[in-house]
Design a protein around this motif. Structure first.
Motif, PDB file in Angstrom:
ATOM      1  N   VAL A 189       1.693  -0.896  -4.524  1.00  0.00           N
ATOM      2  CA  VAL A 189       1.248   0.502  -4.618  1.00  0.00           C
ATOM      3  C   VAL A 189       0.771   0.998  -3.260  1.00  0.00           C
ATOM      4  O   VAL A 189       1.071   2.124  -2.844  1.00  0.00           O
ATOM      5  N   LYS A 190       0.024   0.134  -2.564  1.00  0.00           N
ATOM      6  CA  LYS A 190      -0.503   0.510  -1.252  1.00  0.00           C
ATOM      7  C   LYS A 190       0.617   0.655  -0.234  1.00  0.00           C
ATOM      8  O   LYS A 190       0.657   1.626   0.537  1.00  0.00           O
ATOM      9  N   GLN A 191       1.546  -0.303  -0.225  1.00  0.00           N
ATOM     10  CA  GLN A 191       2.642  -0.289   0.755  1.00  0.00           C
ATOM     11  C   GLN A 191       3.575   0.900   0.563  1.00  0.00           C
ATOM     12  O   GLN A 191       4.002   1.541   1.518  1.00  0.00           O
ATOM     13  N   GLN A 192       3.899   1.188  -0.696  1.00  0.00           N
ATOM     14  CA  GLN A 192       4.927   2.194  -0.991  1.00  0.00           C
ATOM     15  C   GLN A 192       4.347   3.528  -1.472  1.00  0.00           C
ATOM     16  O   GLN A 192       5.096   4.399  -1.915  1.00  0.00           O
ATOM     17  N   ASN A 193       3.026   3.651  -1.402  1.00  0.00           N
ATOM     18  CA  ASN A 193       2.363   4.893  -1.810  1.00  0.00           C
ATOM     19  C   ASN A 193       2.746   5.284  -3.237  1.00  0.00           C
ATOM     20  O   ASN A 193       3.233   6.387  -3.504  1.00  0.00           O
ATOM     21  N   LEU A 194       2.513   4.364  -4.180  1.00  0.00           N
ATOM     22  CA  LEU A 194       2.920   4.571  -5.568  1.00  0.00           C
ATOM     23  C   LEU A 194       1.751   4.937  -6.482  1.00  0.00           C
ATOM     24  O   LEU A 194       1.887   4.907  -7.706  1.00  0.00           O
ATOM     25  N   ALA A 195       0.622   5.270  -5.902  1.00  0.00           N
ATOM     26  CA  ALA A 195      -0.552   5.618  -6.713  1.00  0.00           C
ATOM     27  C   ALA A 195      -0.259   6.833  -7.592  1.00  0.00           C
ATOM     28  O   ALA A 195       0.545   7.709  -7.242  1.00  0.00           O
ATOM     29  N   ALA A 196      -0.905   6.871  -8.754  1.00  0.00           N
ATOM     30  CA  ALA A 196      -0.714   7.987  -9.685  1.00  0.00           C
ATOM     31  C   ALA A 196      -1.339   9.260  -9.124  1.00  0.00           C
ATOM     32  O   ALA A 196      -2.473   9.238  -8.641  1.00  0.00           O
TER      33      ALA A 196
END
Length: 445
Positions: free
Chosen positions: A369-376
């Protein structure tokens, strides 16, 4: 304060903390004064106990507490300065005497691991496709009809007919019987009943019992042998063969409501009749299909993530997760009304594998999530809440219910986050579409 961090292998680290005992003098004095104000001792009024007696009573306890507090404070300052990614709480071990001029602690702790993300393009996952058509809708409506089934005695004419010319018990019929069972000619506990009612074909009775009842008419009797399975819940008869005699008191045929507007109304469809009911059933089935397909894909993606990524797992996080799972299991026992559920021993070891897997996945997801900016995002969270709320009678109230509780909102955020990870993973992996029926889909775990 020493800042040299020792590497003890894999994720374990140690740092030695030092500070002067004199630095705690002012806090120590204040703590003893506060304790003295509430201390009770025979011969003295509350709060009037002499200072030396307060010191004698609480001095060592205050030294112990203040030194641990100071060591903890210094450790977290160091962690912030050195940007240490902590996996859990440190274990503080005093290495000096309470009265020493220089207080020394060892802080033992674990750091978060480096997650080596694998090549997702090498992964293969299956995405199931299921279309809801008239046969699936018909079967769902049949289930709803069976929930409103009622029974009429065979042969007795009534508003719904007489059930046909065949008076014998058939699959789906409700029968009322008397029975008595004997083992070696002796009746046994639980082997006798009068006016016992059950429906043939529902699997409530052992197969031999149902087979013997089929074809009998009201007033007829039959004697037959019945072998109880070795794992039968009744330990006294498990693995033994009994002789049963049954007498049929009545045979009742099932009447299912017709699929008409009246039936639709009974299902809560106030307008649109059967057509509207079928549309609502399809909508519900489509929603169930989406939920199951998403769940199956999620499980497969998580398994692939677990196998494709490499990392060391912090023991402290696993231990915390095991404790959480134990508490969850205990709460489940309490909700099911298990006696003494609060005191039932639940060994943490039984959750070791599950806890390790959960911690691994949590760390992998967090890194991804941090690497690919996948946060909701807020918009994604709102869209998910709106979709869930749309299935209820008062969507606005459901939306308010979600937003009024941070825990419920966090659950939705985690759901969206997992969906983002699945979308990212499947955008890189080889995804094979597989069309299956609703019945097949329902059997998949």
């Amino acid at each position: 304060m020493a800042v040299q961090i020792e590497n003890l292998g894999q994720l374990d680290r140690k740092v030695t903390l030092e500070f002067a005992r004199a630095d705690l003098a002012k806090a120590r004095e204040a703590r003893l004064v506060k304790l003295g104000k509430t201390m009770k001792m025979a011969g003295f009024r509350p709060g009037k106990v002499p200072k030396n007696l307060v010191e004698k009573q609480y001095g060592m306890q205050v030294d112990f507490e203040l030194q641990f507090d100071k060591a903890s404070e210094l450790f977290y300052e160091l962690a912030q300065i050195e940007k240490i990614a902590l996996a859990g709480q440190p274990r503080l071990e005093p290495k000096s005497e309470l009265e020493a001029d220089t207080i020394v602690f060892d802080a033992l702790f674990e750091v978060l691991p480096e997650v080596k993300i694998g090549d997702f393009s090498k992964a293969e996952v299956t995405k199931y496709l299921t279309e809801i058509a008239d046969p699936e809708i018909d079967r769902a409506i049949d289930v709803l009809r069976k929930q409103q089934v009622h029974y009429h005695p065979r042969g007795e004419a009534g508003h719904h007919g007489d059930g046909g010319a065949n008076m014998a018990a058939q699959a789906g019929d409700q029968v009322v019987i008397d029975f008595v069972g004997k083992i070696d000619g002796v009746e046994f506990a639980g082997g006798k009943a009068e006016n016992f009612e059950y429906v043939l074909g529902e699997g409530r009775m052992l197969p031999e019992f149902e087979a013997a009842t089929l074809g009998l008419k009201a007033g007829e009797s039959k004697t037959f042998p019945l072998a109880f399975p070795a794992d039968y819940h009744g330990k006294d008869v498990a693995g033994k063969t009994a002789e049963f005699t049954i007498t049929v008191k009545s045979v009742n045929w099932p009447h299912l409501p017709a699929v008409d507007d009246a039936f639709a109304l009974s299902m809560g469809v106030t307008e649109g009749g059967v057509a509207k009911m079928r549309a609502e059933v399809k909508e519900n089935l489509d929603r169930e299909v989406k939920r199951r397909i998403t769940s199956l894909l999620k499980n497969e993606v998580m398994e692939k993530l677990n196998s494709l990524c490499e990392l060391d797992v912090p023991k402290s996080l696993v231990a915390s997760e095991q404790e959480r799972l134990v508490e969850s299991a205990r709460q489940d026992l309490m909700q099911r009304g298990i006696p003494n559920a609060k005191d039932v021993p639940i060994p943490v070891e039984m959750f070791a594998e599950q806890a390790t897997k959960r911690v691994r996945l949590g760390l992998i997801l967090g890194d991804l999530v941090k690497q690919q900016n996948l946060a909701a995002t807020a918009d994604q969270i709102k869209a998910e809440i709106d979709e869930q709320a749309a299935t209820y009678e008062d969507p606005k109230e459901v939306v308010r219910w979600f937003y009024s509780n941070p825990s419920r909102l966090k659950d939705i955020e985690n759901l969206v986050l997992e969906d983002n990870v699945i979308k990212y993973f499947t955008s890189l992996a080889k995804v094979t579409d597989k069309a299956i029926s609703f019945e097949e889909l329902s059997k998949l775990n």
